[in-house]
Each structure stands twice: as structure tokens, then as C-alpha cells.
Design an enzyme around this catalytic site. Structure first.
Site, PDB file in Angstrom:
ATOM      1  N   ASP A  51       0.994  -1.024  -0.058  1.00 22.05           N
ATOM      2  CA  ASP A  51       0.047   0.116  -0.017  1.00 22.05           C
ATOM      3  C   ASP A  51       0.810   1.261   0.112  1.00 22.05           C
ATOM      4  O   ASP A  51       1.993   1.267   0.364  1.00 22.05           O
ATOM      5  CB  ASP A  51      -0.759   0.140   1.226  1.00 22.05           C
ATOM      6  CG  ASP A  51      -1.732   1.195   1.371  1.00 22.05           C
ATOM      7  OD1 ASP A  51      -2.465   1.613   0.506  1.00 22.05           O
ATOM      8  OD2 ASP A  51      -1.632   1.916   2.509  1.00 22.05           O
ATOM      9  N   ASP A  72       0.199   5.127   0.847  1.00 23.80           N
ATOM     10  CA  ASP A  72      -0.268   5.855   1.857  1.00 23.80           C
ATOM     11  C   ASP A  72      -0.398   5.263   3.258  1.00 23.80           C
ATOM     12  O   ASP A  72      -1.264   4.315   3.356  1.00 23.80           O
ATOM     13  CB  ASP A  72      -1.417   6.722   1.535  1.00 23.80           C
ATOM     14  CG  ASP A  72      -1.280   7.534   0.203  1.00 23.80           C
ATOM     15  OD1 ASP A  72      -0.038   7.932  -0.107  1.00 23.80           O
ATOM     16  OD2 ASP A  72      -2.359   7.661  -0.589  1.00 23.80           O
TER      17      ASP A  72
END
Length: 175
Positions: A10, A12
């Protein structure tokens, strides 16, 4: 032990500090140790990728060009990624790619030419781990202050930071 075919991160809250709807590449700040963790995978010959929900595009809060510029800055700071799989949709679009749906993980695996079952997904919230599970991949949670206690409790594997996630991915390739 076998190595993962790929490790997908991922963006952020996992690789970089979360700046909601960031359209400014100068605001990209990697987490401490992120580059070293990614470079360790690269040296081991494990492809690395990004799987990221970016609903700000659908909401008109960030343009596709600004998103590309931010992602380019991420690569400038953290090194090259073998694949980027980004969902530009909002939750109301009900797409198959927005995490926790498996679409981003499946797309990244397909682009890399590997089985999603042989991939590891590393993220900071339950949606990341749920997307991994839905795609048949292995999910590792790296909690941050925004990670909910229930997400930590539900995650099959939880570690303190990216270095520990890479250790776990490399040292225990078999689930």
C-alpha cells in the site's frame, strides 16, 4: 522456504506518510526505513509493487497528472517499482479494484506474470489485508496510529515496521 513471487505495498500510510489527497510531490515523505526495506527485496530478486486506492481522482480532488507526479516522486525517493496498480474510483463506484476488493492485487500479479497466491501484500489498514485475502495472497499488517484495534486483531500477521514485514516475507515464504 520459498521466496514470495512479489511483495506489493500500500502507498499511503505504509511506504509514505499519509497526506490526504496529496497532489504535491514535495509533500511526499517516506517512512523511516522504507527505502532500505524495498532495497532488501530488490537485492533478493523479489519484484516490488504498489497497490493503492486513490479516490481523490474520482472526487476531483486530485488530477490524474498530479497523481502521476506524486507517484513519480515516490519512485524518486524509494526506487523503482516493478508495477503500480491504482484504483482511481470512489467507494460509490462499486468497482472490483478498490481495496478491500481483490482487483488491485490481481492486476499487479497479472502484470508481473505471477500467481496472486505467491504474493505478499503489506499495508497499514484492514482493507489492505482483506484485499490480499480476497485475492488469495498473504497479507501483513504494519499498524500505524490510524489502524483500528479490530483491524489489528483480525490480521493474521502483524509486525511493527516495514523491515519486520520484509523479514517475515523473506524468511517465511510458505504460509
Amino acid at each position: 522456504m520459498r521466496r514470495p513471487a512479489a511483495v506489493l505495498f500500500d502507498r499511503d500510510g505504509t511506504l509514505i506518510h499519509d497526506v490526504p489527497y496529496n497532489a504535491d510531490p514535495e509533500r511526499v515523505t517516506p517512512f523511516p526505513g522504507a527505502r532500505a526495506a524495498l532495497d532488501r527485496l530488490r537485492r533478493a530478486g523479489v519484484p516490488v509493487g504498489v497497490v493503492s486506492n486513490q479516490s481523490g481522482v474520482a472526487r476531483g480532488l486530485i488530477s490524474p497528472a498530479a497523481l502521476d507526479a506524486v507517484n513519480a516522486r515516490v519512485e524518486e525517493l524509494l526506487g523503482p517499482f516493478h508495477v503500480w496498480a491504482v484504483c482511481p474510483h470512489d467507494e460509490t463506484d462499486r468497482c472490483a479494484c478498490r481495496k478491500p476488493a481483490p482487483g488491485l492485487v490481481l492486476r499487479a500479479a497479472e502484470l508481473l506474470g505471477v500467481s496472486p497466491r505467491d504474493c505478499v501484500v503489506v499495508g497499514d489498514i484492514g482493507r489492505d489485508v482483506e484485499a490480499a485475502r480476497a485475492a488469495g495472497a498473504r497479507g501483513i499488517l504494519v499498524p500505524t496510529p490510524r489502524t483500528l484495534p479490530g483491524e489489528v486483531a483480525a490480521a493474521p500477521e502483524v509486525v511493527s515496521d516495514l523491515a519486520a514485514a520484509v523479514d517475515l516475507a523473506l524468511l517465511t515464504g510458505d504460509r
